[in-house]
Design a protein around this motif. Sequence first.
Motif, PDB file in Angstrom:
ATOM      1  N   HIS A   1      15.861  16.885  -0.215  1.00 45.18           N
ATOM      2  CA  HIS A   1      14.882  17.403   0.542  1.00 45.18           C
ATOM      3  C   HIS A   1      14.900  17.093   2.035  1.00 45.18           C
ATOM      4  O   HIS A   1      13.881  16.730   2.711  1.00 45.18           O
ATOM      5  CB  HIS A   1      13.382  16.625   0.099  1.00 45.18           C
ATOM      6  N   TRP A   2      16.139  17.619   2.555  1.00 48.69           N
ATOM      7  CA  TRP A   2      16.128  17.159   4.006  1.00 48.69           C
ATOM      8  C   TRP A   2      15.709  18.376   4.717  1.00 48.69           C
ATOM      9  O   TRP A   2      15.312  18.183   5.981  1.00 48.69           O
ATOM     10  CB  TRP A   2      17.715  17.143   4.296  1.00 48.69           C
ATOM     11  N   HIS A   3      15.595  19.517   4.234  1.00 53.96           N
ATOM     12  CA  HIS A   3      15.162  20.631   5.053  1.00 53.96           C
ATOM     13  C   HIS A   3      14.850  21.708   4.059  1.00 53.96           C
ATOM     14  O   HIS A   3      15.304  21.748   2.970  1.00 53.96           O
ATOM     15  CB  HIS A   3      16.076  21.002   6.436  1.00 53.96           C
ATOM     16  N   HIS A   4      14.229  22.937   4.772  1.00 50.84           N
ATOM     17  CA  HIS A   4      14.127  24.157   4.154  1.00 50.84           C
ATOM     18  C   HIS A   4      15.068  25.265   4.870  1.00 50.84           C
ATOM     19  O   HIS A   4      15.339  24.861   6.149  1.00 50.84           O
ATOM     20  CB  HIS A   4      12.651  24.602   4.095  1.00 50.84           C
ATOM     21  N   PHE A   5      15.081  26.318   4.340  1.00 45.41           N
ATOM     22  CA  PHE A   5      15.904  27.318   5.156  1.00 45.41           C
ATOM     23  C   PHE A   5      15.189  27.490   6.123  1.00 45.41           C
ATOM     24  O   PHE A   5      15.837  27.462   7.443  1.00 45.41           O
ATOM     25  CB  PHE A   5      16.021  28.537   4.274  1.00 45.41           C
ATOM     26  N   TYR A   6      13.768  27.648   6.303  1.00 44.04           N
ATOM     27  CA  TYR A   6      13.124  28.031   7.640  1.00 44.04           C
ATOM     28  C   TYR A   6      12.210  26.730   7.831  1.00 44.04           C
ATOM     29  O   TYR A   6      10.882  26.689   6.920  1.00 44.04           O
ATOM     30  CB  TYR A   6      12.342  29.179   7.598  1.00 44.04           C
ATOM     31  N   ASP A   7      12.189  25.929   8.829  1.00 39.46           N
ATOM     32  CA  ASP A   7      11.445  24.793   8.916  1.00 39.46           C
ATOM     33  C   ASP A   7      10.394  24.857   9.976  1.00 39.46           C
ATOM     34  O   ASP A   7       9.878  24.009  10.349  1.00 39.46           O
ATOM     35  CB  ASP A   7      12.238  23.904   9.144  1.00 39.46           C
ATOM     36  N   ARG A   8      10.076  26.099  10.584  1.00 38.23           N
ATOM     37  CA  ARG A   8       9.220  26.127  11.939  1.00 38.23           C
ATOM     38  C   ARG A   8       7.932  26.790  11.384  1.00 38.23           C
ATOM     39  O   ARG A   8       7.409  27.283  12.118  1.00 38.23           O
ATOM     40  CB  ARG A   8      10.131  27.105  12.907  1.00 38.23           C
ATOM     41  N   ALA A   9       7.634  26.706  10.242  1.00 38.19           N
ATOM     42  CA  ALA A   9       6.148  26.789   9.587  1.00 38.19           C
ATOM     43  C   ALA A   9       5.662  26.048   8.579  1.00 38.19           C
ATOM     44  O   ALA A   9       6.005  24.761   8.696  1.00 38.19           O
ATOM     45  CB  ALA A   9       6.369  28.521   9.164  1.00 38.19           C
ATOM     46  N   THR A  10       4.819  26.394   7.668  1.00 40.83           N
ATOM     47  CA  THR A  10       4.101  25.752   6.584  1.00 40.83           C
ATOM     48  C   THR A  10       5.290  25.289   5.516  1.00 40.83           C
ATOM     49  O   THR A  10       6.466  25.946   5.431  1.00 40.83           O
ATOM     50  CB  THR A  10       2.931  26.334   6.151  1.00 40.83           C
ATOM     51  N   PRO A  11       5.079  24.082   4.932  1.00 42.44           N
ATOM     52  CA  PRO A  11       5.780  23.786   3.790  1.00 42.44           C
ATOM     53  C   PRO A  11       5.886  25.113   2.816  1.00 42.44           C
ATOM     54  O   PRO A  11       6.908  25.277   1.996  1.00 42.44           O
ATOM     55  CB  PRO A  11       5.288  22.702   2.982  1.00 42.44           C
ATOM     56  N   GLU A  12       4.868  25.770   2.620  1.00 39.84           N
ATOM     57  CA  GLU A  12       4.834  26.858   1.727  1.00 39.84           C
ATOM     58  C   GLU A  12       5.818  28.034   2.046  1.00 39.84           C
ATOM     59  O   GLU A  12       6.599  28.709   1.490  1.00 39.84           O
ATOM     60  CB  GLU A  12       3.454  27.491   1.627  1.00 39.84           C
ATOM     61  N   VAL A  13       5.762  28.225   3.501  1.00 40.64           N
ATOM     62  CA  VAL A  13       6.764  29.417   3.869  1.00 40.64           C
ATOM     63  C   VAL A  13       8.378  28.689   3.891  1.00 40.64           C
ATOM     64  O   VAL A  13       9.112  29.530   3.358  1.00 40.64           O
ATOM     65  CB  VAL A  13       6.521  29.689   5.587  1.00 40.64           C
ATOM     66  N   GLY A  14       8.488  27.391   4.064  1.00 37.43           N
ATOM     67  CA  GLY A  14       9.738  27.033   3.751  1.00 37.43           C
ATOM     68  C   GLY A  14      10.243  27.168   2.401  1.00 37.43           C
ATOM     69  O   GLY A  14      11.220  27.205   2.058  1.00 37.43           O
ATOM     70  N   LEU A  15       9.224  26.826   1.487  1.00 36.69           N
ATOM     71  CA  LEU A  15       9.641  27.068  -0.030  1.00 36.69           C
ATOM     72  C   LEU A  15      10.058  28.494  -0.329  1.00 36.69           C
ATOM     73  O   LEU A  15      11.129  28.794  -1.026  1.00 36.69           O
ATOM     74  CB  LEU A  15       8.621  26.727  -1.019  1.00 36.69           C
ATOM     75  N   VAL A  16       9.012  29.501   0.304  1.00 37.75           N
ATOM     76  CA  VAL A  16       9.522  30.955   0.197  1.00 37.75           C
ATOM     77  C   VAL A  16      11.002  31.255   0.573  1.00 37.75           C
ATOM     78  O   VAL A  16      11.594  32.151   0.042  1.00 37.75           O
ATOM     79  CB  VAL A  16       8.489  31.820   0.606  1.00 37.75           C
ATOM     80  N   SER A  17      11.177  30.703   1.860  1.00 38.25           N
ATOM     81  CA  SER A  17      12.381  30.811   2.546  1.00 38.25           C
ATOM     82  C   SER A  17      13.656  30.242   1.583  1.00 38.25           C
ATOM     83  O   SER A  17      14.714  31.094   1.626  1.00 38.25           O
ATOM     84  CB  SER A  17      12.583  30.279   3.944  1.00 38.25           C
ATOM     85  N   ASP A  18      13.379  29.167   1.023  1.00 35.14           N
ATOM     86  CA  ASP A  18      14.319  28.688   0.417  1.00 35.14           C
ATOM     87  C   ASP A  18      14.751  29.532  -0.861  1.00 35.14           C
ATOM     88  O   ASP A  18      16.003  29.725  -1.595  1.00 35.14           O
ATOM     89  CB  ASP A  18      14.140  27.322  -0.305  1.00 35.14           C
ATOM     90  N   GLY A  19      13.522  30.049  -1.575  1.00 33.73           N
ATOM     91  CA  GLY A  19      13.708  31.156  -2.806  1.00 33.73           C
ATOM     92  C   GLY A  19      14.585  32.156  -2.270  1.00 33.73           C
ATOM     93  O   GLY A  19      15.409  32.816  -3.033  1.00 33.73           O
ATOM     94  N   LEU A  20      14.327  32.710  -1.230  1.00 34.19           N
ATOM     95  CA  LEU A  20      15.107  33.962  -0.704  1.00 34.19           C
ATOM     96  C   LEU A  20      16.586  33.654  -0.389  1.00 34.19           C
ATOM     97  O   LEU A  20      17.447  34.278  -0.829  1.00 34.19           O
ATOM     98  CB  LEU A  20      14.374  34.519   0.577  1.00 34.19           C
ATOM     99  N   PHE A  21      16.725  32.483   0.113  1.00 33.95           N
ATOM    100  CA  PHE A  21      18.097  31.961   0.330  1.00 33.95           C
ATOM    101  C   PHE A  21      18.836  31.691  -0.890  1.00 33.95           C
ATOM    102  O   PHE A  21      20.102  32.011  -1.216  1.00 33.95           O
ATOM    103  CB  PHE A  21      18.052  30.616   1.146  1.00 33.95           C
TER     104      PHE A  21
END
Length: 154
Positions: free
Chosen positions: A35-55
């Motif tokens: 849980h160090w980071h998401h693919f995209y960390d410059r928004a909400t945690p929900e956006v981070g999770l979506v970006s992780d899913g796409l990645f």
Amino acid sequence: MTRVARPGRNLAAGLLLGLGLVAFVDEVVFHQILHWHHFYDRATPEVGLVSDGLFHAFSWFATVAGLVLVSSLRRDRAFWSRRFWAGLLTGAGFFQLYDGLVQHKVLGLHQIRYAVDLVPYDLTWNVVAAILLVIGLVLIVTTQRTARGAAAGA
């Protein structure tokens, strides 16, 4: 030599699998387990999770595409392991170096970790990436010479 007739496909299979595997490990280890980071960390945690899913989808697409190419090459008895490893190491090193320099530093999409001194993490990440990339590129050059020599002798 059958395998020399397809150096590009062997290289492409390795590149795709290298990209996919390193992206997959990055996603599973750093995003999901630690849980160090998401693919995209410059928004909400929900956006981070979506970006992780796409990645994650990208990593699986590249991995499966690489494996399909390997399967095809093996079926056609055209698999060239040295050329494949050249691609795999190059793909892995390129992805990791791109992630470490472009995504982390230039675009600022995320960092390896937060609230720590980044220097040891950045150095380790980018040095390992550069080593993989250099070894892969050297193998590409040496296998390219072999492919040219075999084609000239044919």
